[in-house]
Design an enzyme around this catalytic site. Structure first.
Site, PDB file in Angstrom:
ATOM      1  N   CYS A   6     100.498 -29.162  -1.005  1.00  0.00           N
ATOM      2  CA  CYS A   6     101.251 -30.372  -0.214  1.00  0.00           C
ATOM      3  C   CYS A   6     102.651 -30.388  -0.511  1.00  0.00           C
ATOM      4  CB  CYS A   6     100.546 -31.895  -0.859  1.00  0.00           C
ATOM      5  SG  CYS A   6     100.506 -31.999  -2.669  1.00  0.00           S
ATOM      6  N   CYS A  56     103.497 -31.033  -4.262  1.00  0.00           N
ATOM      7  CA  CYS A  56     103.047 -29.664  -5.157  1.00  0.00           C
ATOM      8  C   CYS A  56     104.342 -28.776  -4.940  1.00  0.00           C
ATOM      9  CB  CYS A  56     101.853 -28.971  -4.628  1.00  0.00           C
ATOM     10  SG  CYS A  56     100.227 -30.104  -4.768  1.00  0.00           S
TER      11      CYS A  56
END
Length: 197
Positions: free
Chosen positions: A132, A135
């Site tokens: 994501c 991240c």
């Protein structure tokens, strides 16, 4: 006044004081400092970054190696270090460092290869998450922190759910340093990350 207080805060840390006194003699690379201080490369690099940020130490590249030297244009700082050097025999740890420096016989290139062969210069960092945006941002911050600290490390993204759960992590992103979970469920800033390196 604040500049003076910051300087004495720097000196209050044993490792940083030892580094400063060694650099008084000549410019040294990280590997030489690690060898004399008997400390890991990441730890020495972290302290050097603090000294560099405070304006006490400068770095310069010579080929593939980075050397560090003191930048003591401030007379008060310079005189304080000189006084410690003059009385170094009263402090066993500092005197021991100076003797190891004086008696050193191994070339820094050999020391660097020795440290690398032991794997001391590389830490392993993992970013746990399904890929994501959070991240990716954590990964970006990790790489910037490593760059600023001049620490070499492997950075790996772990996106497999089973692998993530094996660390006991239920919320991502998560930061793992040398197989130890350091933070879960949020994006750490560069300064926060540096504390774990």
């Amino acid at each position: 006044m604040q500049r003076l207080l910051d300087f004495f805060k720097i000196l209050s840390d044993e490792t940083r004081l030892r580094i400063i006194l060694l650099l008084w003699n000549k410019s040294l690379c990280v590997c030489e400092l690690c060898n004399i201080l008997d400390l890991s490369q990441p730890k020495v690099s972290r302290h050097l970054a603090k000294l560099r940020d405070s304006g006490i130490v400068k770095d310069s590249r010579q080929g593939q190696w980075i050397f560090y030297n003191l930048d003591l244009e401030d007379e008060v700082r310079k005189n304080a270090i000189e006084d410690i050097i003059k009385n170094i025999g009263k402090y066993p740890i500092l005197y021991g460092d100076s003797e190891k420096f004086r008696k050193r016989t191994v070339d820094y290139k050999v020391l660097c290869k020795k440290i690398e062969s032991k794997g001391e210069s590389f830490m392993n960092i993992k970013i746990l998450g399904a890929g994501c945006d959070k991240c990716s941002k954590l990964e970006e911050n990790v790489k910037e922190a490593l760059k600023e600290l001049k620490i070499e490390a492997s950075v790996e993204k772990v996106e497999d759910l089973k692998s993530i759960m094996a660390y006991g992590v239920m919320t991502t992103p998560a930061l793992v340093v040398d197989e130890k979970v350091k933070a879960v469920g949020r994006i750490l800033s560069k300064d926060e990350i540096k504390k774990y390196l």
